[in-house]
Each structure stands twice: as structure tokens, then as C-alpha cells.
Scaffold this motif. Structure first.
Motif, PDB file in Angstrom:
ATOM      1  N   GLY A 167     -60.205   9.470 -38.217  1.00 58.92           N
ATOM      2  CA  GLY A 167     -58.771   9.348 -37.943  1.00 58.92           C
ATOM      3  C   GLY A 167     -58.413   7.888 -37.816  1.00 58.92           C
ATOM      4  N   PRO A 168     -57.195   7.512 -38.239  1.00 55.93           N
ATOM      5  CA  PRO A 168     -56.793   6.112 -38.239  1.00 55.93           C
ATOM      6  C   PRO A 168     -56.516   5.558 -36.846  1.00 55.93           C
ATOM      7  CG  PRO A 168     -54.968   7.491 -38.922  1.00 55.93           C
ATOM      8  CD  PRO A 168     -56.160   8.389 -38.797  1.00 55.93           C
ATOM      9  N   SER A 169     -56.597   4.233 -36.760  1.00 57.12           N
ATOM     10  CA  SER A 169     -56.195   3.507 -35.549  1.00 57.12           C
ATOM     11  C   SER A 169     -54.702   3.702 -35.325  1.00 57.12           C
ATOM     12  CB  SER A 169     -56.488   2.019 -35.732  1.00 57.12           C
ATOM     13  OG  SER A 169     -55.664   1.513 -36.781  1.00 57.12           O
ATOM     14  N   GLU A 170     -54.259   3.358 -34.126  1.00 59.42           N
ATOM     15  CA  GLU A 170     -52.828   3.419 -33.814  1.00 59.42           C
ATOM     16  C   GLU A 170     -52.040   2.537 -34.800  1.00 59.42           C
ATOM     17  OE1 GLU A 170     -51.951   2.312 -29.781  1.00 59.42           O
ATOM     18  OE2 GLU A 170     -49.791   2.367 -30.103  1.00 59.42           O
ATOM     19  N   ALA A 171     -52.595   1.365 -35.110  1.00 65.25           N
ATOM     20  CA  ALA A 171     -51.895   0.439 -36.013  1.00 65.25           C
ATOM     21  C   ALA A 171     -51.777   1.049 -37.415  1.00 65.25           C
ATOM     22  CB  ALA A 171     -52.629  -0.893 -36.062  1.00 65.25           C
ATOM     23  N   ALA A 172     -52.843   1.697 -37.896  1.00 65.66           N
ATOM     24  CA  ALA A 172     -52.797   2.282 -39.238  1.00 65.66           C
ATOM     25  C   ALA A 172     -51.979   3.576 -39.257  1.00 65.66           C
ATOM     26  CB  ALA A 172     -54.216   2.534 -39.747  1.00 65.66           C
ATOM     27  N   ALA A 173     -51.901   4.255 -38.104  1.00 64.41           N
ATOM     28  CA  ALA A 173     -51.120   5.495 -38.017  1.00 64.41           C
ATOM     29  C   ALA A 173     -49.620   5.218 -38.121  1.00 64.41           C
ATOM     30  CB  ALA A 173     -51.433   6.240 -36.713  1.00 64.41           C
ATOM     31  N   ARG A 174     -49.239   3.940 -38.094  1.00 65.13           N
ATOM     32  CA  ARG A 174     -47.811   3.633 -38.281  1.00 65.13           C
ATOM     33  C   ARG A 174     -47.333   4.064 -39.658  1.00 65.13           C
ATOM     34  NH1 ARG A 174     -45.579  -1.819 -37.079  1.00 65.13           N
ATOM     35  NH2 ARG A 174     -43.672  -0.656 -36.661  1.00 65.13           N
ATOM     36  N   LEU A 175     -48.252   4.285 -40.586  1.00 63.80           N
ATOM     37  CA  LEU A 175     -47.850   4.800 -41.904  1.00 63.80           C
ATOM     38  C   LEU A 175     -47.131   6.141 -41.766  1.00 63.80           C
ATOM     39  CD1 LEU A 175     -50.828   3.982 -44.303  1.00 63.80           C
ATOM     40  CD2 LEU A 175     -48.525   3.010 -44.334  1.00 63.80           C
ATOM     41  N   GLU A 176     -47.386   6.863 -40.688  1.00 64.42           N
ATOM     42  CA  GLU A 176     -46.608   8.082 -40.431  1.00 64.42           C
ATOM     43  C   GLU A 176     -45.568   7.845 -39.342  1.00 64.42           C
ATOM     44  OE1 GLU A 176     -48.721  11.758 -39.957  1.00 64.42           O
ATOM     45  OE2 GLU A 176     -46.921  12.830 -39.308  1.00 64.42           O
ATOM     46  N   ALA A 177     -45.921   7.020 -38.347  1.00 67.10           N
ATOM     47  CA  ALA A 177     -45.077   6.903 -37.151  1.00 67.10           C
ATOM     48  C   ALA A 177     -43.832   6.044 -37.366  1.00 67.10           C
ATOM     49  CB  ALA A 177     -45.903   6.352 -35.986  1.00 67.10           C
ATOM     50  N   SER A 178     -43.821   5.218 -38.436  1.00 65.79           N
ATOM     51  CA  SER A 178     -42.629   4.409 -38.704  1.00 65.79           C
ATOM     52  C   SER A 178     -42.314   4.406 -40.193  1.00 65.79           C
ATOM     53  CB  SER A 178     -42.823   2.968 -38.234  1.00 65.79           C
ATOM     54  OG  SER A 178     -41.804   2.147 -38.793  1.00 65.79           O
ATOM     55  N   LYS A 179     -41.137   4.928 -40.538  1.00 67.63           N
ATOM     56  CA  LYS A 179     -40.759   5.010 -41.954  1.00 67.63           C
ATOM     57  C   LYS A 179     -40.482   3.619 -42.519  1.00 67.63           C
ATOM     58  CE  LYS A 179     -39.241   9.751 -41.518  1.00 67.63           C
ATOM     59  NZ  LYS A 179     -40.459  10.421 -41.975  1.00 67.63           N
ATOM     60  N   ALA A 180     -39.907   2.723 -41.698  1.00 65.59           N
ATOM     61  CA  ALA A 180     -39.628   1.363 -42.171  1.00 65.59           C
ATOM     62  C   ALA A 180     -40.941   0.622 -42.433  1.00 65.59           C
ATOM     63  CB  ALA A 180     -38.776   0.610 -41.157  1.00 65.59           C
ATOM     64  N   PHE A 181     -41.936   0.840 -41.576  1.00 64.49           N
ATOM     65  CA  PHE A 181     -43.249   0.217 -41.788  1.00 64.49           C
ATOM     66  C   PHE A 181     -43.833   0.652 -43.135  1.00 64.49           C
ATOM     67  CE2 PHE A 181     -47.890   0.510 -41.509  1.00 64.49           C
ATOM     68  CZ  PHE A 181     -48.215  -0.802 -41.193  1.00 64.49           C
ATOM     69  N   THR A 182     -43.767   1.965 -43.410  1.00 63.58           N
ATOM     70  CA  THR A 182     -44.305   2.478 -44.670  1.00 63.58           C
ATOM     71  C   THR A 182     -43.593   1.856 -45.862  1.00 63.58           C
ATOM     72  OG1 THR A 182     -44.853   4.543 -43.619  1.00 63.58           O
ATOM     73  CG2 THR A 182     -44.668   4.599 -46.001  1.00 63.58           C
ATOM     74  N   LYS A 183     -42.276   1.713 -45.741  1.00 61.43           N
ATOM     75  CA  LYS A 183     -41.515   1.115 -46.836  1.00 61.43           C
ATOM     76  C   LYS A 183     -41.919  -0.337 -47.064  1.00 61.43           C
ATOM     77  CE  LYS A 183     -38.602   4.112 -48.436  1.00 61.43           C
ATOM     78  NZ  LYS A 183     -38.710   4.455 -49.867  1.00 61.43           N
ATOM     79  N   GLU A 184     -42.147  -1.070 -45.959  1.00 60.85           N
ATOM     80  CA  GLU A 184     -42.590  -2.472 -46.091  1.00 60.85           C
ATOM     81  C   GLU A 184     -43.934  -2.537 -46.801  1.00 60.85           C
ATOM     82  OE1 GLU A 184     -43.057  -4.177 -42.247  1.00 60.85           O
ATOM     83  OE2 GLU A 184     -40.895  -4.459 -41.965  1.00 60.85           O
ATOM     84  N   VAL A 185     -44.837  -1.642 -46.411  1.00 64.28           N
ATOM     85  CA  VAL A 185     -46.165  -1.634 -47.030  1.00 64.28           C
ATOM     86  C   VAL A 185     -46.042  -1.300 -48.517  1.00 64.28           C
ATOM     87  CG1 VAL A 185     -48.397  -0.425 -47.079  1.00 64.28           C
ATOM     88  CG2 VAL A 185     -47.403  -1.146 -44.897  1.00 64.28           C
ATOM     89  N   CYS A 186     -45.195  -0.312 -48.842  1.00 62.93           N
ATOM     90  CA  CYS A 186     -45.002   0.054 -50.250  1.00 62.93           C
ATOM     91  C   CYS A 186     -44.470  -1.137 -51.050  1.00 62.93           C
ATOM     92  CB  CYS A 186     -44.015   1.215 -50.388  1.00 62.93           C
ATOM     93  SG  CYS A 186     -44.741   2.798 -49.970  1.00 62.93           S
ATOM     94  N   ASP A 187     -43.512  -1.856 -50.485  1.00 62.32           N
ATOM     95  CA  ASP A 187     -42.964  -3.013 -51.185  1.00 62.32           C
ATOM     96  C   ASP A 187     -44.054  -4.060 -51.416  1.00 62.32           C
ATOM     97  OD1 ASP A 187     -40.559  -1.749 -51.246  1.00 62.32           O
ATOM     98  OD2 ASP A 187     -39.540  -3.069 -49.812  1.00 62.32           O
ATOM     99  N   ALA A 188     -44.846  -4.311 -50.370  1.00 61.54           N
ATOM    100  CA  ALA A 188     -45.924  -5.305 -50.502  1.00 61.54           C
ATOM    101  C   ALA A 188     -46.966  -4.848 -51.519  1.00 61.54           C
ATOM    102  CB  ALA A 188     -46.581  -5.544 -49.145  1.00 61.54           C
ATOM    103  N   ALA A 189     -47.152  -3.521 -51.624  1.00 66.67           N
ATOM    104  CA  ALA A 189     -48.170  -2.968 -52.520  1.00 66.67           C
ATOM    105  C   ALA A 189     -47.625  -2.739 -53.929  1.00 66.67           C
ATOM    106  CB  ALA A 189     -48.693  -1.643 -51.954  1.00 66.67           C
ATOM    107  N   GLY A 190     -46.336  -2.883 -54.095  1.00 63.67           N
ATOM    108  CA  GLY A 190     -45.716  -2.582 -55.394  1.00 63.67           C
ATOM    109  C   GLY A 190     -45.768  -1.099 -55.716  1.00 63.67           C
ATOM    110  N   ALA A 191     -45.876  -0.254 -54.702  1.00 58.81           N
ATOM    111  CA  ALA A 191     -45.973   1.194 -54.920  1.00 58.81           C
ATOM    112  C   ALA A 191     -44.576   1.770 -55.161  1.00 58.81           C
ATOM    113  CB  ALA A 191     -46.619   1.860 -53.709  1.00 58.81           C
ATOM    114  N   PRO A 192     -44.413   2.593 -56.199  1.00 56.25           N
ATOM    115  CA  PRO A 192     -43.086   3.128 -56.497  1.00 56.25           C
ATOM    116  C   PRO A 192     -42.583   4.078 -55.419  1.00 56.25           C
ATOM    117  CG  PRO A 192     -44.748   4.089 -57.955  1.00 56.25           C
ATOM    118  CD  PRO A 192     -45.427   3.012 -57.174  1.00 56.25           C
ATOM    119  N   THR A 193     -41.377   3.834 -54.928  1.00 59.76           N
ATOM    120  CA  THR A 193     -40.766   4.665 -53.892  1.00 59.76           C
ATOM    121  C   THR A 193     -39.250   4.470 -53.990  1.00 59.76           C
ATOM    122  OG1 THR A 193     -40.693   5.084 -51.517  1.00 59.76           O
ATOM    123  CG2 THR A 193     -41.125   2.831 -52.174  1.00 59.76           C
TER     124      THR A 193
END
Ligand code: AMP
Ligand code: GLY
Length: 420
Positions: free
Chosen positions: A91-117
Motif C-alpha cells: 500500500g502507498p505512503s500517505e504522500a503517494a496516496a494523494r493520487l486518490e486523496a487530492s484531485k488537484a494533485f493528480t492533475k498536477e502529476v498528470c500535467d508533469a507526466a504529459g499523461a492525457p486527461t
């Protein structure tokens, strides 16, 4: 090995069922568990979101490995506390679990990763959010940033609904989860889920599924936690899965690792597919429920080896042995769900149902009292079957549903329709 699973729903029953079949499992404890889990494992009762309590319990019981089922203990940092104490944990750390716990965090990561969303913007105040909505026009999607038990997303087909959603969120309807709001482009298409085990560096795809969120047949009525699921999802062809790994999953893991918060656990990608184009809708940092039940049914005992390898950082050498088959799970829920429902009604007929590698009733909200099985939640049973075709899996699952004697329960009769 002594293994502790945290959680007490159908997801955890299916995890316990798969783990129990693996010869590496000596002692299996599930907290809090339920009536179905109690038939195959020891159940324990303590606050699974309290990291200190989980560590103490694990140490006192010589637990070698902890598998965390739900998002709440992950978001509360329970995996961190366990690893700090030197206990192997999936199971992920609290910091990595932000991929579910914060939608804005996930969007930032997607932008940095160039992942289509979907295109997006974030707001902490109502007026700028409303201006953005008026500017973009409907349909548009308004989301509370934080965890809101699946209720924090409003897919608004007209501007008025979107503006009202902004008011609701900033008026505190979703508590702290709505202190920040993400507004997203509406994506059309077909949704499917993709599950990937991750060990921080490597990733291994372990299956696809589709679920049925609405309570009623034909996808009508209010949203629920999921009324049924099947695996595989035919829309996610091998070619599309390879594309998702290359364009979405691996770049996300790379960004998480570069940020110093590598992701270890299962990444559940909710995808939108339109005309062969795939975009990410959201990440969850745990198995889906009831998606886990169909994945475990298809993977069986090897699921434990793969989960264990992910926790130990050994995924690079792992492969999945796929049976070329299908699994389907029908959720039986208490009358009234997802609104108010009563607890305590008796469920009969379970003893007469087949129980083997192709037929399993996973318990979600149940408890036992004097040898009887009682409903103890909204979603109560996950009647699950495998078959050579999806149709066969569906027929087997509904044949079992018909053997359950529970007048206070109901289910959808059309699970799997999209793929059939
Ligand atoms: P989430 O809680 O983020 O999974 O969102 C719940 C559901 O809302 C998803 O499963 C989708 O059906 C829908 N949804 C979320 N975001 C979008 C979007 N940008 N476009 C269309 N539908 C969406
Ligand atoms: N069935 C949807 C979920 O687990 O989030």
C-alpha cells in the motif's frame, strides 16, 4: 508467513480468499473482517486508521506482512507507520496516496507526466470558479478536491447545475474535501478500469474491469459504490493497455518517483475511451470494490505472490498467468441502498450454493449471530462466478443469486450488459 489484511468488505473477503489459497500463508488475520471472512480467517477489531494501533497489533501477533484494502488508512499514513516499524506492507505512503486523496494533485502529476486527461483548473473561491464555468460552458464537471466517499463529483450537463455545485461545495457540503474545487472538461466515451501493481519503479498490469455505478437496471437512479463488475473489459484491448502503460501509468510513476514519493501498491486507473483515444479520469490507490472480487477470482492464489513481490520491490521478474476466462460479480444490497436501509435482516440459502474456483459469494456488509448470517451494511453480498465466456459467468452468477433467500435485499439483473 503471518498476514494481516486491513478492511472488512467484499474486496477484503476476495483478497483473503486468494491469500488463503497460497501455501505461503500460515496465519491470516483480517481487521475488522465480516461474517464471510470469519469462515476463512481470524477477525480482529481495532481502529485500522490509527497507525499506532495497527503497528502494536502487528507486533503483538508476529505479523510478517500487512495488506491494506481501503483508502482511509492509506490516506491516514498507516502504511508509513508500518514501514517505519520495519513491517512489510502493501500500500502507498500517505504522500503517494494523494493520487486518490487530492484531485488537484493528480492533475498536477498528470500535467508533469504529459499523461492525457481532461483540461482543468482549480479554485479556492466561488466567483472565479463560476466565471470559469460561464467561460467554458456546459457540459462541465465540478469536483471537490478531497475524499468525499464517491459523492464529490458533479457531471453537469448544463451551466446552472455546475454553478449550483460550486455553491454547494464552497458552502461546506463536502466538509474539508470541498475547500478546493477542481473544474474539468467533460469527457465523452466509455469508461473502464485498469489495475496495475507498482513497486515504486516497476509496474505490472493485472487486469481490466468495468463496473456499474448506478443503482438501477439500465444504468438508472443514483450513484452507488458499484452494483456489479466484470473482468476483462473488452474495450481495453491489448493494444490500448500497452498505450495506457506507456502514456499514463509509467510517466505517472516516474513523476511520483522524481518527487520523492514513489508509488507502491495497486494503482487503479479510471479511464475514458473514445474513438481509440484513452484519457485518465482519475486514480485510486487501492483495489476497486467490487472490481477486486472479479480480479481475485481470475488470479487466484498467484495474486498473493504478485502483491508480495510488489511490496518487496521484486516486480521486474514477475508475470501474470492468465486463464483465458471471464468473471462477473453481482452486488446484492439492502433494500433502500444507497439511501436509508435497515440492518439485521437474515440471509438464508448461502449453504446450498456452490463454492469452488468458479463460484464464490464474497461477503461485504454481513455479520454472524448464533450461526445466522445477518445483513450489516448497504452492499451486503458479492455473488461472483467465472466462465469460459462472459455470458457463462453471468448465467452462473445469477443462478447463485436466485439461490439466495433474502427478501430484504435486491440486485441489478443486467450486470455485464455493456459487454454482452
Ligand atoms: P471520480 O470520483 O473522479 O471517479 O468521478 C466519478 C465519475 O464521474 C467517473 O467515474 C465518471 O463517470 C464521471 N467523471 C469524472 N470526471 C469526468 C470528466 N472529466 N468527464 C466525464 N465524466 C467524468
Ligand atoms: N467500484 C468503484 C470503486 O471502488 O471506487
Amino acid at each position: 508467513m503471518n498476514i494481516l489484511i486491513l478492511g472488512g468488505g467484499g474486496r477484503e473477503h476476495s483478497l483473503a480468499w486468494a491469500v488463503k489459497q497460497n501455501p505461503k500463508c500460515d496465519r491470516l488475520i483480517v481487521a475488522p473482517g465480516n461474517a464471510g471472512i470469519a469462515a476463512i480467517a481470524e477477525c480482529a477489531s481495532f481502529d485500522i486508521c490509527d497507525g499506532g494501533m495497527v503497528v502494536t497489533f502487528a507486533e503483538e501477533n508476529a505479523v510478517d506482512f500487512v495488506i491494506i484494502g481501503p483508502e482511509a488508512p492509506l490516506a491516514a499514513g498507516v502504511a508509513d507507520r508500518l514501514r517505519d516499524a520495519g513491517i512489510l506492507t502493501f500500500g502507498p505512503s500517505e504522500a503517494a496516496a494523494r493520487l486518490e486523496a487530492s484531485k488537484a494533485f493528480t492533475k498536477e502529476v498528470c500535467d508533469a507526466a504529459g499523461a492525457p486527461t481532461a483540461a482543468w483548473a482549480r479554485f479556492t473561491m466561488s466567483e472565479p470558479a463560476k466565471d470559469y464555468i460561464r467561460d467554458q460552458g456546459a457540459p462541465i464537471v465540478v469536483k471537490a478536491d478531497g475524499l468525499a466517499a464517491g459523492k464529490g463529483v458533479i457531471v453537469a450537463m448544463d451551466e446552472e447545475t455546475a454553478l449550483a455545485a460550486v455553491d454547494d461545495m464552497f458552502s461546506g457540503e463536502f466538509g474539508m474535501a470541498g475547500a478546493e474545487v477542481v473544474i474539468e472538461e467533460f469527457m465523452a466515451g466509455e469508461e473502464a478500469s485498469f489495475f496495475v501493481l507498482c513497486d515504486g519503479l516497476d509496474a505490472l498490469a493485472i487486469g481490466t474491469a468495468q463496473d456499474h455505478k448506478r443503482v438501477g437496471d439500465g444504468d438508472t437512479g443514483p450513484n452507488t459504490g458499484g452494483m456489479g463488475a466484470y473482468s476483462p473489459a473488452p474495450i481495453l484491448t491489448d493494444a490500448l493497455q500497452a498505450k495506457v502503460m506507456e502514456e499514463i501509468i509509467r510517466p505517472t510513476l516516474r513523476v511520483m518517483s522524481e518527487r520523492g514519493t514513489p508509488f507502491q501498491g495497486v494503482l487503479y486507473a479510471g479511464l475514458m475511451i473514445e474513438d481509440g483515444k484513452v484519457r485518465l479520469v482519475e486514480y485510486n490507490v487501492r483495489f476497486g470494490d467490487p472490481e477486486c472480487q472479479v480480479l481475485m477470482m481470475r488470479l487466484g492464489a498467484q495474486a498473493f505472490d504478485l502483491i508480495h513481490a510488489a511490496a518487496e520491490g521484486r516486480l521486474a521478474g514477475c508475470r501474470v498467468n492468465w486463464a483465458d476466462d471471464h468473471a462477473l460479480s453481482v452486488v446484492m444490497a439492502a433494500e433502500g441502498y444507497p439511501g436509508d436501509y435497515a440492518k439485521g435482516s437474515e440471509i438464508r440459502g448461502l449453504d446450498g450454493l456452490p463454492e469452488d474456483s468458479a463460484h464464490m459469494v464474497f461477503h461485504a456488509g454481513t455479520r454472524s449471530a448464533e450461526g445466522r448470517i445477518l445483513a450489516n451494511g448497504g452492499r451486503v453480498l458479492n455473488v461472483t462466478a467465472r466462465g469460459a465466456s462472459l455470458q457463462e459467468a453471468q448465467e452462473r452468477a445469477y443462478a447463485m443469486v436466485d439461490g439466495v433467500d433474502w427478501p430484504e435485499g435486491f440486485c441489478r439483473r443486467d450486470i455485464g450488459w455493456r459487454a454482452l
